[in-house]
Design an enzyme around this catalytic site. Structure first.
Site, PDB file in Angstrom:
ATOM      1  N   HIS A  13      13.116 -19.976  18.977  1.00  0.00           N
ATOM      2  CA  HIS A  13      12.819 -18.530  18.911  1.00  0.00           C
ATOM      3  C   HIS A  13      11.909 -18.314  17.713  1.00  0.00           C
ATOM      4  O   HIS A  13      12.363 -18.290  16.571  1.00  0.00           O
ATOM      5  CB  HIS A  13      14.111 -17.721  18.740  1.00  0.00           C
ATOM      6  CG  HIS A  13      13.893 -16.241  18.731  1.00  0.00           C
ATOM      7  ND1 HIS A  13      14.845 -15.361  19.163  1.00  0.00           N
ATOM      8  CD2 HIS A  13      12.853 -15.470  18.329  1.00  0.00           C
ATOM      9  CE1 HIS A  13      14.407 -14.113  19.034  1.00  0.00           C
ATOM     10  NE2 HIS A  13      13.183 -14.169  18.514  1.00  0.00           N
ATOM     11  N   HIS A  15       8.264 -16.194  16.126  1.00  0.00           N
ATOM     12  CA  HIS A  15       7.182 -15.222  16.193  1.00  0.00           C
ATOM     13  C   HIS A  15       5.975 -15.786  15.448  1.00  0.00           C
ATOM     14  O   HIS A  15       6.063 -16.093  14.256  1.00  0.00           O
ATOM     15  CB  HIS A  15       7.606 -13.903  15.545  1.00  0.00           C
ATOM     16  CG  HIS A  15       8.718 -13.211  16.268  1.00  0.00           C
ATOM     17  ND1 HIS A  15       8.494 -12.317  17.295  1.00  0.00           N
ATOM     18  CD2 HIS A  15      10.067 -13.290  16.122  1.00  0.00           C
ATOM     19  CE1 HIS A  15       9.664 -11.875  17.752  1.00  0.00           C
ATOM     20  NE2 HIS A  15      10.629 -12.458  17.054  1.00  0.00           N
ATOM     21  N   LEU A  16       4.863 -15.904  16.175  1.00  0.00           N
ATOM     22  CA  LEU A  16       3.633 -16.399  15.571  1.00  0.00           C
ATOM     23  C   LEU A  16       2.585 -15.305  15.395  1.00  0.00           C
ATOM     24  O   LEU A  16       1.562 -15.525  14.756  1.00  0.00           O
ATOM     25  CB  LEU A  16       3.041 -17.534  16.418  1.00  0.00           C
ATOM     26  CG  LEU A  16       3.815 -18.852  16.368  1.00  0.00           C
ATOM     27  CD1 LEU A  16       3.185 -19.868  17.323  1.00  0.00           C
ATOM     28  CD2 LEU A  16       3.870 -19.414  14.956  1.00  0.00           C
ATOM     29  N   LYS A  99      11.391 -13.157  28.454  1.00  0.00           N
ATOM     30  CA  LYS A  99      12.128 -12.474  27.395  1.00  0.00           C
ATOM     31  C   LYS A  99      12.484 -11.049  27.797  1.00  0.00           C
ATOM     32  O   LYS A  99      11.620 -10.259  28.190  1.00  0.00           O
ATOM     33  CB  LYS A  99      11.282 -12.448  26.117  1.00  0.00           C
ATOM     34  CG  LYS A  99      11.943 -11.742  24.922  1.00  0.00           C
ATOM     35  CD  LYS A  99      13.204 -12.466  24.469  1.00  0.00           C
ATOM     36  CE  LYS A  99      13.866 -11.756  23.289  1.00  0.00           C
ATOM     37  NZ  LYS A  99      13.266 -12.104  22.010  1.00  0.00           N
ATOM     38  N   HIS A 136      17.212 -10.328  23.957  1.00  0.00           N
ATOM     39  CA  HIS A 136      17.500  -9.661  22.691  1.00  0.00           C
ATOM     40  C   HIS A 136      18.753  -8.840  22.960  1.00  0.00           C
ATOM     41  O   HIS A 136      18.692  -7.767  23.569  1.00  0.00           O
ATOM     42  CB  HIS A 136      16.336  -8.771  22.246  1.00  0.00           C
ATOM     43  CG  HIS A 136      16.601  -8.081  20.941  1.00  0.00           C
ATOM     44  ND1 HIS A 136      15.960  -8.432  19.773  1.00  0.00           N
ATOM     45  CD2 HIS A 136      17.458  -7.077  20.605  1.00  0.00           C
ATOM     46  CE1 HIS A 136      16.404  -7.678  18.784  1.00  0.00           C
ATOM     47  NE2 HIS A 136      17.315  -6.849  19.274  1.00  0.00           N
ATOM     48  N   HIS A 174      19.490 -15.166  18.804  1.00  0.00           N
ATOM     49  CA  HIS A 174      19.915 -14.712  17.465  1.00  0.00           C
ATOM     50  C   HIS A 174      21.271 -13.997  17.468  1.00  0.00           C
ATOM     51  O   HIS A 174      21.385 -12.847  17.065  1.00  0.00           O
ATOM     52  CB  HIS A 174      18.845 -13.862  16.792  1.00  0.00           C
ATOM     53  CG  HIS A 174      18.230 -12.763  17.629  1.00  0.00           C
ATOM     54  ND1 HIS A 174      18.960 -11.895  18.403  1.00  0.00           N
ATOM     55  CD2 HIS A 174      16.938 -12.401  17.788  1.00  0.00           C
ATOM     56  CE1 HIS A 174      18.146 -11.047  18.995  1.00  0.00           C
ATOM     57  NE2 HIS A 174      16.908 -11.340  18.635  1.00  0.00           N
ATOM     58  N   LEU A 219      16.454  -7.536  12.643  1.00  0.00           N
ATOM     59  CA  LEU A 219      17.161  -7.068  13.822  1.00  0.00           C
ATOM     60  C   LEU A 219      17.376  -8.256  14.753  1.00  0.00           C
ATOM     61  O   LEU A 219      16.398  -8.962  15.053  1.00  0.00           O
ATOM     62  CB  LEU A 219      16.365  -5.969  14.546  1.00  0.00           C
ATOM     63  CG  LEU A 219      16.336  -4.612  13.850  1.00  0.00           C
ATOM     64  CD1 LEU A 219      15.384  -3.659  14.582  1.00  0.00           C
ATOM     65  CD2 LEU A 219      17.737  -4.002  13.774  1.00  0.00           C
ATOM     66  N   ASP A 247      13.969 -17.185  14.685  1.00  0.00           N
ATOM     67  CA  ASP A 247      13.497 -15.796  14.721  1.00  0.00           C
ATOM     68  C   ASP A 247      12.649 -15.497  13.488  1.00  0.00           C
ATOM     69  O   ASP A 247      12.649 -14.372  12.977  1.00  0.00           O
ATOM     70  CB  ASP A 247      14.665 -14.814  14.824  1.00  0.00           C
ATOM     71  CG  ASP A 247      14.229 -13.403  15.209  1.00  0.00           C
ATOM     72  OD1 ASP A 247      13.091 -13.245  15.700  1.00  0.00           O
ATOM     73  OD2 ASP A 247      15.018 -12.458  14.996  1.00  0.00           O
TER      74      ASP A 247
END
Length: 346
Positions: A13, A15-16, A99, A136, A174, A219, A247
């Site tokens: 998991h 984020h780029l 997702k 999520h 997460h 979050l 995350d």
């Protein structure tokens, strides 16, 4: 133990972002991780197979020379998503998951799902082809307390969905609660759960006591200490339901240190040393490889990496950079609040 060698880990998991931020922070993940499930919540989001292919190309162009890192692409589920496009993207090998963002749950989630019935044709196709759904796991009902959103999601959304589509393979991303860990543990072979680095280290006191700490705001939000300890037990258990998903979520400092600061902790730079510290504290260094390198590939039906990563413990604390400087602006690296003696030997 002063050193440990494990199969090179993956991040399930991550984020780029895109553009200048992607250019600046991608090397931080590519250094230690072989693969990563890349989140699709860009602006605009990665909705179609064509979007995913274009984003993957941008990531590969941004890789440092000589880096060996494979982005595993995902699609952002909307109420207009085409089941045939999802199936084709999965069949090509490009897309590894879809997702689910409940609309309004987190960063760039305003285009997410409001009515699960409207995406059932997509979910039914995914169940038929074995494509995982990454969730999520929070409700966004304003009447539900932010600290209860995960538990309510399990009861009102996830459990009914899995009863309706028991063959659908689901990743609870997460997880942050005792309830999440317990539910995942009893979920059978169609359910997995990722745990972040920072949720193993901070509880809500770290965020709020002595003043608001914006770089600890994420979050799902950090919960009570009892929940943090439950996550530690799950992560260090070796159980195959649990695997690493950092995350890691970069935001420039100006947007974190703000009257309405963005949610996300940036942990790509120091995750593996922090995990070695946590697993050593729990007397479970021998289970670090399962959590970081084996359980995730097994769930996603991919081979474990053949290359290795070596972690070494030194007498003096290791110094990590305070910030990563990008053309988009500085990004603060997660500070665990204690000295870390582990480092990845390059």
């Amino acid at each position: 133990m002063q050193e440990i060698t494990i199969r090179r880990p993956d991040d399930w998991h991550l984020h780029l972002r895109d553009g200048a931020m992607l250019q600046g922070i991608l090397p931080e993940s590519a250094r230690d991780f072989a693969r990563a499930i890349v989140m699709p919540n860009l602006v605009p989001p990665v909705v179609t197979g064509a979007d995913a292919a274009a984003y993957r190309d941008r990531i590969l162009r941004a890789l440092p020379e000589g880096a060996t890192f494979e982005p595993l692409m995902t699609l952002y589920l909307t109420e207009g998503t085409d089941p045939a496009d999802v199936a084709a993207a999965a069949a090509s090998g490009l897309v590894k998951a879809v997702k689910l963002y409940p609309a309004g749950a987190t960063t760039n989630s305003h285009g997410g799902v409001r009515d699960l019935d409207k995406v059932m044709p997509v979910l039914e196709r995914m169940a038929a082809i074995g494509l995982p759904l990454c969730t999520h796991g929070e409700v966004t009902d304003p009447e539900v307390d932010i600290f209860d959103r995960e538990a309510v999601f399990i009861d009102t959304v996830l459990s009914p969905l899995r009863a309706r589509l028991p063959e659908l393979r689901v990743v609870m991303e997460h997880i942050t609660t005792e309830e999440g860990a317990a539910y995942a543990l009893e979920g059978g072979d169609t359910l997995g759960a990722t745990i972040t680095t920072h949720h193993l280290i901070i509880n809500r006191n770290h965020l709020l006591v002595g003043g608001i700490k914006p770089h600890y705001y994420c979050l799902p939000v950090a919960k009570r200490e009892a929940h943090r300890l439950a996550l530690r037990r799950a992560a260090t258990s070796g159980d195959g339901h649990f695997f690493l998903g950092t995350d890691s979520a970069p935001h420039v400092d100006a947007l974190k240190e703000h009257a309405c600061g963005c949610a996300g902790c940036f942990t790509a730079t120091n995750t593996m040393p922090l995990l070695a510290h946590v697993f050593e504290e729990e007397g479970a260094l021998d289970r670090l490889e399962a959590f970081a390198s084996l359980n995730g590939p097994a769930f996603y039906r991919l081979p474990a990496n053949e290359t290795r990563l070596r972690l070494v413990k030194s007498a003096a604390p290791h110094a990590f950079p305070e910030k990563i400087l990008t053309e988009a602006g500085p990004v603060t690296v997660f500070n665990p609040g204690f000295p870390v003696h582990w480092h990845v030997e390059s």
